[in-house]
Design an enzyme around this catalytic site. Structure first.
Site, PDB file in Angstrom:
ATOM      1  N   GLY A 264       1.569  76.966  65.256  1.00  0.00           N
ATOM      2  CA  GLY A 264       2.350  77.936  66.015  1.00  0.00           C
ATOM      3  C   GLY A 264       1.529  78.442  67.177  1.00  0.00           C
ATOM      4  N   GLY A 265       2.105  79.390  67.910  1.00  0.00           N
ATOM      5  CA  GLY A 265       1.435  79.894  69.085  1.00  0.00           C
ATOM      6  C   GLY A 265       0.139  80.616  68.793  1.00  0.00           C
ATOM      7  N   MET A 266       0.012  81.173  67.583  1.00  0.00           N
ATOM      8  CA  MET A 266      -1.167  81.958  67.263  1.00  0.00           C
ATOM      9  C   MET A 266      -2.104  81.298  66.269  1.00  0.00           C
ATOM     10  SD  MET A 266      -1.112  84.663  69.087  1.00  0.00           S
ATOM     11  CE  MET A 266      -2.379  85.623  68.233  1.00  0.00           C
ATOM     12  N   GLY A 267      -1.721  80.178  65.648  1.00  0.00           N
ATOM     13  CA  GLY A 267      -2.606  79.608  64.652  1.00  0.00           C
ATOM     14  C   GLY A 267      -2.127  78.301  64.057  1.00  0.00           C
TER      15      GLY A 267
ATOM     16  N   VAL B 291      -1.828  76.347  60.196  1.00  0.00           N
ATOM     17  CA  VAL B 291      -1.865  76.519  58.750  1.00  0.00           C
ATOM     18  C   VAL B 291      -2.287  75.196  58.124  1.00  0.00           C
ATOM     19  CG1 VAL B 291      -0.562  77.083  56.670  1.00  0.00           C
ATOM     20  CG2 VAL B 291      -0.071  78.283  58.810  1.00  0.00           C
TER      21      VAL B 291
ATOM     22  N   LYS C 223      -4.706  79.893  56.959  1.00  0.00           N
ATOM     23  CA  LYS C 223      -4.216  80.101  58.314  1.00  0.00           C
ATOM     24  C   LYS C 223      -5.390  80.375  59.235  1.00  0.00           C
ATOM     25  CE  LYS C 223      -0.821  82.715  60.995  1.00  0.00           C
ATOM     26  NZ  LYS C 223       0.281  83.702  60.921  1.00  0.00           N
TER      27      LYS C 223
ATOM     28  N   ASP D 237       9.960  89.816  62.345  1.00  0.00           N
ATOM     29  CA  ASP D 237      10.147  88.446  62.830  1.00  0.00           C
ATOM     30  C   ASP D 237      10.795  87.580  61.752  1.00  0.00           C
ATOM     31  OD1 ASP D 237      10.090  86.476  64.762  1.00  0.00           O
ATOM     32  OD2 ASP D 237       8.032  85.844  64.322  1.00  0.00           O
TER      33      ASP D 237
END
Length: 350
Positions: A24-27, A29, A44, A142
């Site tokens: 994803g945009g932040m990390g 997994v 993560k 979210d």
């Protein structure tokens, strides 16, 4: 859940990263092995921010810690469990329960929408998770199909990705003028900046139920401005596939959060549907003259704040990806020429 690649490395002298499960945009997994306890876990990894700004780096780090702390204080069978938080080579990692199975978004993409009964089962599980989170002062902010995992074999529903959660008493990570969340699943009161609360997560659940049975959010549009207008002002038309769940969806998609179904009511209605095949109408929602004022006030608040659709969403961090993509467009401001619509959703076409 399928893997995207392999990168055999050990972090913190204990966790062997084996395959990327999702990005994803932040990390990222990872599927990993806890070599100390001999168990499979999910790890993560926070992706480093390319920005040279020290403030941005701190914000990314704080966001990761926020997610870990939010999850660590929640104990519920439908919320993912945090085992550990470690730092390795100046990167943070959250070690979590491994859920073997893809997300609801993956399931819809691979096999199509689910039926009303399965949507109701998923909804009951998520309502239990949200009630537990809200009671502990945590707002998810979210909720969408990509953040709901379905465990293979058991069908257990697990709410995950609290990366943009709001924790009671904690300093917010969002700077003034930025937005976090996924537009098509975001409540109108959050769009207008008039506040957020447990009712905002319940709106998102109503959208998720629509997406589960139809394949997409009823607020999906081809531009950010279109999504914003759909959520705040356009008539709400639940998809025909909601069928017997319409009373629940209508109650959750009330634009006035004070008139929206609460978690207890929504869960009772879904459980009754699962038990009897029919859904009762909510008893607490009374149509009033106030309906016509709700959208006008929301639009006016946005106009007064000078909020533009593109600026609202493109300056803030979204969730961990997986939502229905929308095309970026030039900044589009709402104007008061938008005709207000009634607060509640319309019945789907027959």
């Amino acid at each position: 859940m399928g893997s995207e690649g392999s990168d055999e490395r050990v972090i913190a002298g204990r966790y062997r990263l084996q395959a990327a499960l999702g990005r994803g945009g932040m990390g990222v997994v990872w599927r990993a092995t806890d070599q100390l306890l001999g168990r499979q876990v999910a790890v993560k990894e926070l992706v480093p921010d390319d920005s040279p700004s020290a403030a941005r780096v701190r914000s990314s780090r704080d966001r990761t810690l926020r997610e870990a702390r939010a999850l660590a204080q929640l104990q519920h069978p439908h919320i993912s469990v945090v085992h550990d938080v470690v730092e390795h080579d100046e990167r943070l990692y959250i070690v979590m329960e491994l859920i073997d199975g893809g997300s609801l978004a993956d399931r819809i993409a691979a096999h199509g929408p689910v039926d009303a009964r399965e949507a109701a089962r998923i909804g009951v599980a998520l309502l239990g998770a949200l009630r537990a989170a809200h009671e502990d002062g945590v707002l998810h902010r979210d909720l969408k199909p990509a953040n709901v995992l379905i465990e293979s074999g058991t069908g257990r529903v697990v709410l995950t990705d609290f990366g943009v959660a709001q924790v009671e008493g904690a300093t917010t990570l969002t700077e003034s003028g930025t937005f976090v969340g996924s537009p098509e699943y975001t409540a109108p009161e959050r769009m207008s900046g008039s506040g957020t609360g447990p009712a905002s997560d319940l709106w998102s659940l109503g959208v998720l139920l629509c997406a589960a049975v139809s394949g997409e959010s009823p607020f999906h549009r081809d531009s950010l401005g279109g999504v914003l207008h759909a959520v705040v002002a356009a008539p709400i038309r639940p998809p025909a596939q909601v069928g017997p769940l319409l009373p629940v969806v209508r109650g959750l998609l009330e634009r006035d959060p004070d008139r929206r179904l609460d978690a207890v009511q929504a869960e009772r209605m879904l459980r009754e549907f699962l038990a009897t095949g029919s859904t009762p109408e909510p008893t607490s929602l009374q149509r009033t003259q106030r309906d016509r004022l709700v959208i006008a006030l929301l639009v006016a608040a946005m106009v007064a704040a000078g909020v533009s659709a593109a600026a609202l969403f493109m300056t803030g961090g979204g969730g961990e990806g997986g939502g229905t993509p929308v095309s970026p467009t030039p900044s589009t401001s709402l104007s008061t020429s938008v005709s207000p619509s009634p607060s509640g959703p319309e019945s789907p076409p027959k």
